[in-house]
Design a protein around this motif. Structure first.
Motif, PDB file in Angstrom:
ATOM      1  N   GLY A  19      17.511  -0.783   7.408  1.00 12.35           N
ATOM      2  CA  GLY A  19      16.817   0.397   7.894  1.00 12.35           C
ATOM      3  C   GLY A  19      15.730   0.878   6.974  1.00 12.35           C
ATOM      4  N   VAL A  20      15.132  -0.001   6.189  1.00 15.65           N
ATOM      5  CA  VAL A  20      14.112   0.432   5.256  1.00 15.65           C
ATOM      6  C   VAL A  20      12.785  -0.198   5.619  1.00 15.65           C
ATOM      7  CG1 VAL A  20      15.744   0.747   3.404  1.00 15.65           C
ATOM      8  CG2 VAL A  20      14.649  -1.455   3.659  1.00 15.65           C
ATOM      9  N   LEU A  21      11.729   0.525   5.299  1.00 14.98           N
ATOM     10  CA  LEU A  21      10.399  -0.005   5.527  1.00 14.98           C
ATOM     11  C   LEU A  21      10.059  -1.005   4.452  1.00 14.98           C
ATOM     12  CD1 LEU A  21       8.356   3.137   6.548  1.00 14.98           C
ATOM     13  CD2 LEU A  21       8.520   1.042   7.851  1.00 14.98           C
ATOM     14  N   LEU A  22       9.576  -2.146   4.839  1.00 13.51           N
ATOM     15  CA  LEU A  22       9.201  -3.181   3.889  1.00 13.51           C
ATOM     16  C   LEU A  22       7.689  -3.272   3.821  1.00 13.51           C
ATOM     17  CD1 LEU A  22      11.710  -5.960   4.942  1.00 13.51           C
ATOM     18  CD2 LEU A  22      11.971  -4.254   3.140  1.00 13.51           C
ATOM     19  N   ARG A 333      19.143  13.170  -1.102  1.00 14.47           N
ATOM     20  CA  ARG A 333      20.236  12.555  -0.346  1.00 14.47           C
ATOM     21  C   ARG A 333      20.345  13.060   1.091  1.00 14.47           C
ATOM     22  NH1 ARG A 333      25.613  11.534   0.798  1.00 14.47           N
ATOM     23  NH2 ARG A 333      26.360   9.555  -0.096  1.00 14.47           N
ATOM     24  N   PRO A 334      20.212  14.383   1.357  1.00 13.79           N
ATOM     25  CA  PRO A 334      20.316  14.823   2.751  1.00 13.79           C
ATOM     26  C   PRO A 334      19.301  14.162   3.674  1.00 13.79           C
ATOM     27  CG  PRO A 334      20.509  16.693   1.266  1.00 13.79           C
ATOM     28  CD  PRO A 334      20.098  15.522   0.419  1.00 13.79           C
ATOM     29  N   ARG A 339      18.666   7.989   7.181  1.00 14.05           N
ATOM     30  CA  ARG A 339      17.556   7.042   7.294  1.00 14.05           C
ATOM     31  C   ARG A 339      17.798   5.733   6.550  1.00 14.05           C
ATOM     32  NH1 ARG A 339      15.465  12.217   7.175  1.00 14.05           N
ATOM     33  NH2 ARG A 339      13.741  12.643   8.635  1.00 14.05           N
ATOM     34  N   TYR A 340      18.678   5.755   5.572  1.00 11.66           N
ATOM     35  CA  TYR A 340      18.851   4.606   4.683  1.00 11.66           C
ATOM     36  C   TYR A 340      20.340   4.280   4.573  1.00 11.66           C
ATOM     37  CZ  TYR A 340      18.228   1.770   0.427  1.00 11.66           C
ATOM     38  OH  TYR A 340      18.218   0.755  -0.498  1.00 11.66           O
ATOM     39  N   LEU A 391      15.083   1.230  -4.970  1.00 10.75           N
ATOM     40  CA  LEU A 391      14.395   2.524  -5.028  1.00 10.75           C
ATOM     41  C   LEU A 391      12.989   2.451  -4.437  1.00 10.75           C
ATOM     42  CD1 LEU A 391      15.693   3.556  -8.533  1.00 10.75           C
ATOM     43  CD2 LEU A 391      16.156   4.785  -6.400  1.00 10.75           C
ATOM     44  N   ALA A 392      12.419   1.257  -4.367  1.00 10.46           N
ATOM     45  CA  ALA A 392      11.141   1.112  -3.670  1.00 10.46           C
ATOM     46  C   ALA A 392      11.308   1.469  -2.201  1.00 10.46           C
ATOM     47  CB  ALA A 392      10.610  -0.310  -3.832  1.00 10.46           C
ATOM     48  N   SER A 393      12.474   1.138  -1.632  1.00  4.94           N
ATOM     49  CA  SER A 393      12.752   1.507  -0.243  1.00  4.94           C
ATOM     50  C   SER A 393      12.848   3.021  -0.100  1.00  4.94           C
ATOM     51  CB  SER A 393      14.048   0.847   0.225  1.00  4.94           C
ATOM     52  OG  SER A 393      13.924  -0.552   0.199  1.00  4.94           O
TER      53      SER A 393
END
Length: 404
Positions: A19-22, A333-334, A339-340, A391-393
């Protein structure tokens, strides 16, 4: 010290596993369809074997051309037929969750966006420079399984509460830093260099824990935590001040007399920073990026020994940087948990890194970086490197997206 930030991501971004943008998404060897005459045609590309659909990117025709929707992995050739640059989102028509995006599509150019779609309703959103966003027609896919991961965009409004919370945390940290810098100044003032070395480390780690705020510290950061790199006379330059100037003296046999001035200046600079912080304002859009940069800088500066001026405490600094990273993530975190999906894995890996680095402290002394054996170095670099990737995500998810 001032450290370079991440370059802006300018190539298409798609949602990857978890679920992360690459970043990236440019597909090597694709045949560009080149213009609006290809609109509406789905054609296979010989290089990747995926179906391609040419889609119009313009205020008057956003999303035009997607007339044969299909499930599965596919590539959209985003062709900008307007006279201005634009960015494009492919989103769920109902929730607004983003499946992929492409930035900086110039007039008359085509960019590729690769996604995996399942049953559902979708729409392209085109955001021309200096003009309002336009949402194209809703397209429904009736067959197929689940699509690729997607996440709701983060707005600047979403980031204001965590940023304000982080600023208050920094204010409390600066109070403690002022006290520690004063103890360091006093220890040097009375000529107690063993105590000064202990107080130096305590004060320096207190500063390093505030890593996500350095962008808001301005010129004060160079005075407080700068190195001799880039100065005309290097480590001998009068502009070389702060923690590392004192570190060099304390661990290279300099007398207390030569260090009283730098220690007093450091205490004054820290006090001034604390007093000015009440008027400082962090940019909410920077918070997610800083979560990534803290450990990115740890790899670049601490785990290479570039900022070690004799104390041998690079691993202690890395440990403090982990605390600084956690301080940001706790406040984000919230936003991240919806999202992640890999938030628990990220937190577990932070804990593993913490335990690993804590193991390099024995009897109150930190193992110098140069004394790690090859296995220890490889394990440390690998674990911190993987955290930087994760953490880049976080940084990409927290990148503020324009929605109007």
């Amino acid at each position: 010290m001032p450290r370079p930030g991440l370059k802006e991501l300018s190539s298409p971004r798609v949602w990857g596993p978890g679920g992360v943008l690459l970043a990236g998404g440019l597909l090597v060897g694709l045949v560009l369809t080149g213009g609006p005459e290809g609109a509406g045609r789905s054609v296979p590309a010989t290089a990747d074997g995926l179906p391609h659909t040419t889609v119009d990117v313009s205020p008057g025709g956003c999303g035009r051309g997607w007339v044969h929707p299909r499930p599965g992995a596919q590539v959209f050739d985003l062709h900008n037929t307007s006279a201005t640059a634009a960015e494009v989102y492919l989103k769920a028509a109902g929730s607004g969750a983003v499946y992929g995006e492409a930035e900086g599509i110039g007039p008359g150019t085509t960019r590729q966006l690769r996604v995996r779609l399942g049953r559902g309703a979708y729409a392209f959103m085109c955001l021309p420079d200096d003009a309002e966003a336009v949402t194209g027609p809703t397209v429904r896919i009736h067959g197929g399984g689940r699509g690729g991961p997607a996440a709701a965009p983060v707005t600047e409004h979403d980031l204001i509460p965590p940023t304000l919370g982080y600023q208050k945390w920094v204010a409390r940290g600066l109070n403690g830093l002022v006290d520690r810098a004063a103890r360091l100044r006093d220890a040097i003032g009375r000529g107690d260099l063993p105590a000064a070395r202990r107080d130096w480390l305590s004060a320096h780690l207190a500063y390093e824990r505030l890593g996500a705020a350095y962008g808001a510290f301005g010129d004060a950061d160079q005075k407080i935590n700068g190195t001799g790199a880039g100065l005309p006379d290097g480590d001998q330059d009068p502009a070389f001040t702060g923690f590392h100037r004192i570190e060099y003296g304390l661990w290279h046999g300099r007398s207390a007399d030569t260090l009283r001035g730098p220690a007093a200046a450091l205490a004054d600079d820290v006090q001034r920073l604390r007093d000015d912080w009440a008027q400082a304002r962090m940019d909410p859009a920077d918070l997610g990026l800083r979560a990534h940069e803290i450990l990115e800088n740890t790899l670049q500066f601490e785990l290479t020994g570039r900022t070690d001026y004799g104390s041998g405490t690079s691993l202690a600094t890395a440990r403090a940087n982990l605390d600084g990273t956690r301080a940001v993530l706790v406040r984000l975190r919230p936003l991240l948990v919806t999202r992640y999906p890999d938030v628990p894995a990220l937190e577990d890996e932070l804990s593993r890194a913490q335990r690993m680095l804590d193991g390099f402290r024995q009897g109150g002394r930190w193992t110098p970086l140069a004394r790690l054996d090859r296995t220890q170095r490889e394990r440390t670099d690998a674990l911190l490197g993987d955290l930087v990737e994760r953490l880049a995500s976080v940084a990409t998810l927290c990148d503020v997206r324009r929605m109007v």
